[in-house]
Design a protein around this motif. Structure first.
Motif, PDB file in Angstrom:
ATOM      1  N   ASP A  99       0.650  -1.418  -0.049  1.00 22.82           N
ATOM      2  CA  ASP A  99       0.118   0.164  -0.542  1.00 22.82           C
ATOM      3  C   ASP A  99       1.050   1.227  -0.050  1.00 22.82           C
ATOM      4  OD1 ASP A  99      -1.977  -1.492  -0.430  1.00 22.82           O
ATOM      5  OD2 ASP A  99      -2.502  -1.255   1.954  1.00 22.82           O
ATOM      6  N   TYR A 100       1.927   1.725   0.066  1.00 26.12           N
ATOM      7  CA  TYR A 100       3.089   2.184   0.484  1.00 26.12           C
ATOM      8  C   TYR A 100       4.016   2.534  -0.982  1.00 26.12           C
ATOM      9  CZ  TYR A 100       7.197   5.452   2.310  1.00 26.12           C
ATOM     10  OH  TYR A 100       8.132   6.675   2.049  1.00 26.12           O
ATOM     11  N   LEU A 101       3.782   1.485  -2.303  1.00 25.80           N
ATOM     12  CA  LEU A 101       4.486   1.147  -2.910  1.00 25.80           C
ATOM     13  C   LEU A 101       3.391   1.616  -3.946  1.00 25.80           C
ATOM     14  CD1 LEU A 101       7.763  -0.642  -2.359  1.00 25.80           C
ATOM     15  CD2 LEU A 101       7.674   1.643  -2.074  1.00 25.80           C
ATOM     16  N   GLY A 102       2.487   1.387  -3.523  1.00 24.08           N
ATOM     17  CA  GLY A 102       1.608   1.204  -4.670  1.00 24.08           C
ATOM     18  C   GLY A 102       1.747   0.112  -5.802  1.00 24.08           C
ATOM     19  N   LEU A 103       1.420  -1.094  -4.971  1.00 26.07           N
ATOM     20  CA  LEU A 103       1.539  -2.897  -5.799  1.00 26.07           C
ATOM     21  C   LEU A 103       0.734  -3.618  -4.961  1.00 26.07           C
ATOM     22  CD1 LEU A 103       6.019  -3.017  -5.317  1.00 26.07           C
ATOM     23  CD2 LEU A 103       4.570  -2.081  -7.510  1.00 26.07           C
ATOM     24  N   THR A 104       1.381  -4.263  -5.348  1.00 29.63           N
ATOM     25  CA  THR A 104      -0.005  -5.921  -4.587  1.00 29.63           C
ATOM     26  C   THR A 104       0.761  -6.037  -3.845  1.00 29.63           C
ATOM     27  OG1 THR A 104       0.799  -6.879  -6.198  1.00 29.63           O
ATOM     28  CG2 THR A 104      -1.442  -6.077  -6.972  1.00 29.63           C
ATOM     29  N   THR A 105       0.826  -7.283  -2.410  1.00 25.54           N
ATOM     30  CA  THR A 105       1.133  -8.053  -1.281  1.00 25.54           C
ATOM     31  C   THR A 105       2.285  -9.441  -2.908  1.00 25.54           C
ATOM     32  OG1 THR A 105      -0.977  -7.759  -0.664  1.00 25.54           O
ATOM     33  CG2 THR A 105       0.968  -9.217   0.147  1.00 25.54           C
ATOM     34  N   GLU A 106       1.323  -9.766  -3.535  1.00 23.06           N
ATOM     35  CA  GLU A 106       1.791 -10.773  -4.146  1.00 23.06           C
ATOM     36  C   GLU A 106       3.444 -10.387  -4.634  1.00 23.06           C
ATOM     37  OE1 GLU A 106      -1.542 -10.094  -4.650  1.00 23.06           O
ATOM     38  OE2 GLU A 106      -2.053 -11.474  -3.706  1.00 23.06           O
ATOM     39  N   SER A 107       3.119  -8.970  -5.603  1.00 25.89           N
ATOM     40  CA  SER A 107       4.430  -8.122  -6.516  1.00 25.89           C
ATOM     41  C   SER A 107       4.800  -7.736  -5.150  1.00 25.89           C
ATOM     42  CB  SER A 107       3.622  -7.122  -6.594  1.00 25.89           C
ATOM     43  OG  SER A 107       3.483  -7.343  -8.029  1.00 25.89           O
ATOM     44  N   VAL A 108       5.551  -7.764  -4.240  1.00 22.73           N
ATOM     45  CA  VAL A 108       6.019  -7.435  -3.119  1.00 22.73           C
ATOM     46  C   VAL A 108       6.890  -8.195  -2.908  1.00 22.73           C
ATOM     47  CG1 VAL A 108       6.350  -6.411  -0.758  1.00 22.73           C
ATOM     48  CG2 VAL A 108       4.843  -5.330  -2.411  1.00 22.73           C
ATOM     49  N   ALA A 109       6.206  -9.942  -2.348  1.00 21.80           N
ATOM     50  CA  ALA A 109       6.947 -11.173  -1.738  1.00 21.80           C
ATOM     51  C   ALA A 109       7.448 -11.485  -3.150  1.00 21.80           C
ATOM     52  CB  ALA A 109       5.501 -11.854  -1.387  1.00 21.80           C
ATOM     53  N   ARG A 110       7.407 -11.321  -4.796  1.00 24.76           N
ATOM     54  CA  ARG A 110       8.205 -12.049  -5.415  1.00 24.76           C
ATOM     55  C   ARG A 110       9.559 -11.109  -5.995  1.00 24.76           C
ATOM     56  NH1 ARG A 110       2.934 -13.010  -7.992  1.00 24.76           N
ATOM     57  NH2 ARG A 110       3.543 -10.264  -9.500  1.00 24.76           N
ATOM     58  N   SER A 111       9.386 -10.119  -5.568  1.00 25.75           N
ATOM     59  CA  SER A 111      10.101  -8.748  -5.485  1.00 25.75           C
ATOM     60  C   SER A 111      11.349  -8.298  -4.803  1.00 25.75           C
ATOM     61  CB  SER A 111      10.027  -7.655  -5.131  1.00 25.75           C
ATOM     62  OG  SER A 111       8.908  -6.428  -6.418  1.00 25.75           O
ATOM     63  N   PHE A 112      10.796  -9.322  -3.061  1.00 30.46           N
ATOM     64  CA  PHE A 112      11.695  -9.770  -2.117  1.00 30.46           C
ATOM     65  C   PHE A 112      12.900 -11.195  -2.242  1.00 30.46           C
ATOM     66  CE2 PHE A 112       9.152  -6.759   0.772  1.00 30.46           C
ATOM     67  CZ  PHE A 112      10.518  -6.153   1.866  1.00 30.46           C
ATOM     68  N   THR A 113      11.388 -11.988  -3.398  1.00 31.80           N
ATOM     69  CA  THR A 113      12.489 -13.406  -3.307  1.00 31.80           C
ATOM     70  C   THR A 113      13.316 -12.867  -4.732  1.00 31.80           C
ATOM     71  OG1 THR A 113      10.146 -14.381  -2.875  1.00 31.80           O
ATOM     72  CG2 THR A 113      11.595 -15.099  -4.654  1.00 31.80           C
ATOM     73  N   GLY A 114      13.343 -12.599  -5.445  1.00 28.32           N
ATOM     74  CA  GLY A 114      14.015 -11.685  -6.746  1.00 28.32           C
ATOM     75  C   GLY A 114      15.419 -10.761  -5.543  1.00 28.32           C
ATOM     76  N   LEU A 115      15.227  -9.894  -5.060  1.00 29.34           N
ATOM     77  CA  LEU A 115      16.397  -9.759  -4.420  1.00 29.34           C
ATOM     78  C   LEU A 115      17.130  -9.698  -3.988  1.00 29.34           C
ATOM     79  CD1 LEU A 115      14.790  -6.023  -3.179  1.00 29.34           C
ATOM     80  CD2 LEU A 115      16.308  -6.225  -5.308  1.00 29.34           C
TER      81      LEU A 115
END
Length: 232
Positions: free
Chosen positions: A174-190
């Motif tokens: 909600d802070y970055l204007g993304l979905t929760t799933e996108s945030v989770a995938r991004s953490f996994t990608g990093l």
């Protein structure tokens, strides 16, 4: 005081230099702050409440957010221990403030107080600078770029490369204007890029393994610009 952009830039270089925390003991010597406690998810104030108080966080964290016409939540900022919040440009609150976890804070009345243990102009300028840096991060359309910039922001604020996230993945979304799933995938990608490591049952312990790799993610998405908007 160093600008937020300068702090973020130093964080990338590994030169973490947090702002000094203000000792609450000295506050009581200058002004009569009122200690308050809030459990997790309880409101500190609502939108349209009188903006008559300023708050200093002794322990815990808060989220500042607005509700969009369709009912969705948009988080404007997070504040944690050692930080101030509640400064407004008008007589009414423009957003909600809510405890993320058990919150201990000190409330200062702006109407009855002649002396505050904080420079309001400096506080306002720091908030403007932080909003500008966040706007630069939001220009990126890539979810992983936004999450990388968010980790850089948190590292700069804490002053260390290993820190605990006090907010949930939904809060970050909600802070970055993304979905929760996108945030989770991004953490996994990093994590896969060996830029960070996540520990703990809820993966809220973040270890920055390579500030250079984090910076590479953000600069690649921005056409070789850093968090401060300068060319590499």
């Amino acid at each position: 005081m160093k600008r937020a952009g300068y702090v973020a830039e130093n964080a990338i270089a590994g030169n973490f230099n947090p702002q000094p925390r203000i000792e609450t003991r000295s506050m009581y010597q200058f002004t009569a702050g009122r200690p308050e406690c809030r459990p997790a998810d309880e409101l500190v104030y609502r939108e349209d409440d009188p903006s008559s108080s300023l708050y200093y966080i002794e322990a815990g964290a808060v989220r500042i957010y607005r509700l969009l016409p369709d009912g969705r939540r948009y988080i404007l900022s997070f504040h944690c221990a050692g930080e101030w919040f509640g400064l407004e440009g008008g007589e009414r609150r423009a957003a909600f403030a809510e405890a993320i976890c058990d919150l201990h804070l000190i409330s200062y009345s702006l109407s009855n107080m002649r002396i505050l243990p904080i420079d309001l102009m400096d506080l306002a300028m720091k908030e403007v600078s932080a909003a500008r840096d966040r706007q630069l991060a939001m220009v990126c359309q890539s979810a992983i770029c936004r999450v990388a910039a968010f980790i850089i922001e948190m590292a700069a604020r804490t002053g260390v490369q290993n820190f605990e996230l006090f907010m949930s993945r939904r809060d970050i979304a909600d802070y970055l204007g993304l979905t929760t799933e996108s945030v989770a995938r991004s953490f996994t990608g990093l994590t896969a890029r060996r830029a960070i490591r996540m520990d703990g049952l809820t993966h809220r312990s973040i270890h920055v393994l390579s500030p250079e790799r984090l910076n590479a993610v953000t600069t690649a998405a921005r056409g070789s610009k850093t968090l401060t908007g300068r060319h590499s």
